[in-house]
Scaffold this motif. Structure first.
Motif, PDB file in Angstrom:
ATOM      1  N   LEU A  58     -17.725  16.027 -21.914  1.00 12.35           N
ATOM      2  CA  LEU A  58     -17.655  14.561 -22.005  1.00 12.35           C
ATOM      3  C   LEU A  58     -18.966  13.939 -22.472  1.00 12.35           C
ATOM      4  O   LEU A  58     -19.004  12.783 -22.848  1.00 12.35           O
ATOM      5  N   CYS A 112     -12.319   6.031 -15.214  1.00  4.48           N
ATOM      6  CA  CYS A 112     -11.511   7.226 -14.912  1.00  4.48           C
ATOM      7  C   CYS A 112     -10.168   7.188 -15.630  1.00  4.48           C
ATOM      8  O   CYS A 112      -9.650   8.235 -16.025  1.00  4.48           O
ATOM      9  N   CYS A 115     -10.999   8.061 -19.252  1.00  2.74           N
ATOM     10  CA  CYS A 115     -11.373   9.477 -19.282  1.00  2.74           C
ATOM     11  C   CYS A 115     -10.127  10.363 -19.138  1.00  2.74           C
ATOM     12  O   CYS A 115      -9.950  11.329 -19.880  1.00  2.74           O
ATOM     13  N   ARG A 119      -8.912  13.040 -21.858  1.00  2.00           N
ATOM     14  CA  ARG A 119      -9.037  14.453 -21.463  1.00  2.00           C
ATOM     15  C   ARG A 119      -7.682  15.161 -21.455  1.00  2.00           C
ATOM     16  O   ARG A 119      -7.549  16.288 -21.901  1.00  2.00           O
ATOM     17  N   CYS A 206     -19.253  12.243  -9.998  1.00  2.00           N
ATOM     18  CA  CYS A 206     -19.518  11.838 -11.379  1.00  2.00           C
ATOM     19  C   CYS A 206     -20.123  10.429 -11.381  1.00  2.00           C
ATOM     20  O   CYS A 206     -19.613   9.540 -10.697  1.00  2.00           O
ATOM     21  N   SER A 209     -17.667   7.614 -12.098  1.00  2.00           N
ATOM     22  CA  SER A 209     -16.475   7.512 -11.259  1.00  2.00           C
ATOM     23  C   SER A 209     -16.225   6.071 -10.808  1.00  2.00           C
ATOM     24  O   SER A 209     -17.048   5.471 -10.113  1.00  2.00           O
TER      25      SER A 209
HETATM   26  S1  SF4 Z   1     -14.844  10.859 -12.168  1.00  2.00           S
HETATM   27 FE1  SF4 Z   1     -15.913  11.072 -14.154  1.00  2.00          FE
HETATM   28  S2  SF4 Z   1     -15.045  12.926 -15.056  1.00  2.00           S
HETATM   29 FE2  SF4 Z   1     -13.650  12.306 -13.391  1.00  2.00          FE
HETATM   30  S3  SF4 Z   1     -12.081  11.012 -14.362  1.00  2.00           S
HETATM   31 FE3  SF4 Z   1     -13.695   9.646 -13.659  1.00  2.00          FE
HETATM   32  S4  SF4 Z   1     -15.076   9.404 -15.416  1.00  2.00           S
HETATM   33 FE4  SF4 Z   1     -13.819  11.218 -15.810  1.00  2.00          FE
END
Ligand code: SF4
Length: 277
Positions: A58, A112, A115, A119, A206, A209
């Motif tokens: 990331l 999140c 992301c 992902r 993270c 987060s």
């Molecule tokens: S905690 Fe970080 S890695 Fe996990 S979903 Fe959220 S932004 Fe993505």
């Protein structure tokens, strides 16, 4: 029976009871550098499944570098092939850049959520192109209980229908099924297992987060000492009917990138378009 054996037996039982893996399966473990996915990868390799690691880089500064180094070390020590999927190379921008631009355009999605969309898209696409037949994730019983309640509180029954040890409702050749071998494991037990095994794992959260709602639900569950197992096990009794109810939904292929979606255009392409508008 000691803790390690008991823990491993419970994961074996989940794989067996829910028929998560067939002999001919080629499994990609979606790694983050955290305890859950590392434990999943370790156990599947230990039990001689045809398994490789997949990690989306990331590029969240030092956090991503540390996680990537940990996964590299772990895979090297355990003789596991590691596939690294470079976020910037794939989408043209870093994750933080995309998130910030969306925010500046008043698109109200937290980090999140953004992301997760990118992902999942990338992991599914790469897994399919590399010939994997399953994607294994490190979801545990705490995650699942929180997600069930979050969807319930939001009235989002369809999202709940996707849950369970095997994710999803509708099968499609472009969707790689996602399995959760640690489905019935408690987060604390996974942490204990990972520490006892000395896995090179980052236990810090993270920095991006933003899971305010999940955090509230987690606090609620802990405050009233709600039993995660009861929530998940009672949910599993109704999930087959939920899947049956939603099974006639259609899968489309995105009219922009060709990836599978429930709409004409996948969420990733929708967000990418918003970046340049
Ligand atoms: S905690 Fe970080 S890695 Fe996990 S979903 Fe959220 S932004 Fe993505």
């Amino acid at each position: 029976m000691n803790f390690l054996t008991k823990f491993e037996n419970s994961v074996k039982k989940t794989i067996k009871d829910y028929k998560l893996i067939k002999k001919k399966d080629k499994i990609l473990v979606a790694c983050s550098g955290g305890k859950d996915s590392t434990t999943t990868l370790y156990l599947l390799k230990k039990w001689d499944y045809n398994v490789e690691a997949g990690m989306v880089d990331l590029k969240i500064g030092d956090f991503s570098d540390r996680n990537l180094n940990n996964v590299k070390t772990f895979c090297k020590n355990n003789n596991i092939k590691l596939n690294i999927f470079d976020f910037r190379k794939e989408f043209g921008f870093s994750f933080c850049y995309i998130r910030d631009i969306l925010k500046s355009k008043n698109i109200r999605l937290n980090s999140c959520t953004v992301c997760g969309i990118f992902r999942r898209y990338l992991m599914n696409k790469k897994a399919r192109k590399l010939g994997f037949t399953k994607i294994a994730t490190g979801h545990n019983i705490d995650d699942e209980a929180q997600t069930i309640l979050m969807n319930q509180f939001r009235g989002n029954t369809k999202l709940n229908a996707k849950l369970g040890p095997i994710n999803g409702i509708i099968k499609d050749k472009k969707f790689i099924p996602r399995i959760k071998p640690l489905y019935f494991c408690k987060e604390d037990d996974i942490r204990k297992y990972s520490k006892l095994k000395n896995f090179p794992v980052n236990y810090d959260p993270c920095p991006c987060s933003v899971m305010a709602y999940r955090r509230s639900v987690r606090t609620l569950l802990n405050k009233y000492k709600m039993n995660h197992e009861n929530i998940v096990k009672s949910f599993l009794k109704i999930v087959p009917e939920l899947k049956e109810f939603y099974k006639n939904g259609k899968i489309y292929y995105c009219n922009n990138c060709g990836e599978p979606t429930t709409n004409g255009e996948c969420k990733t392409c929708q967000l990418m378009k918003k970046l340049v508008k």
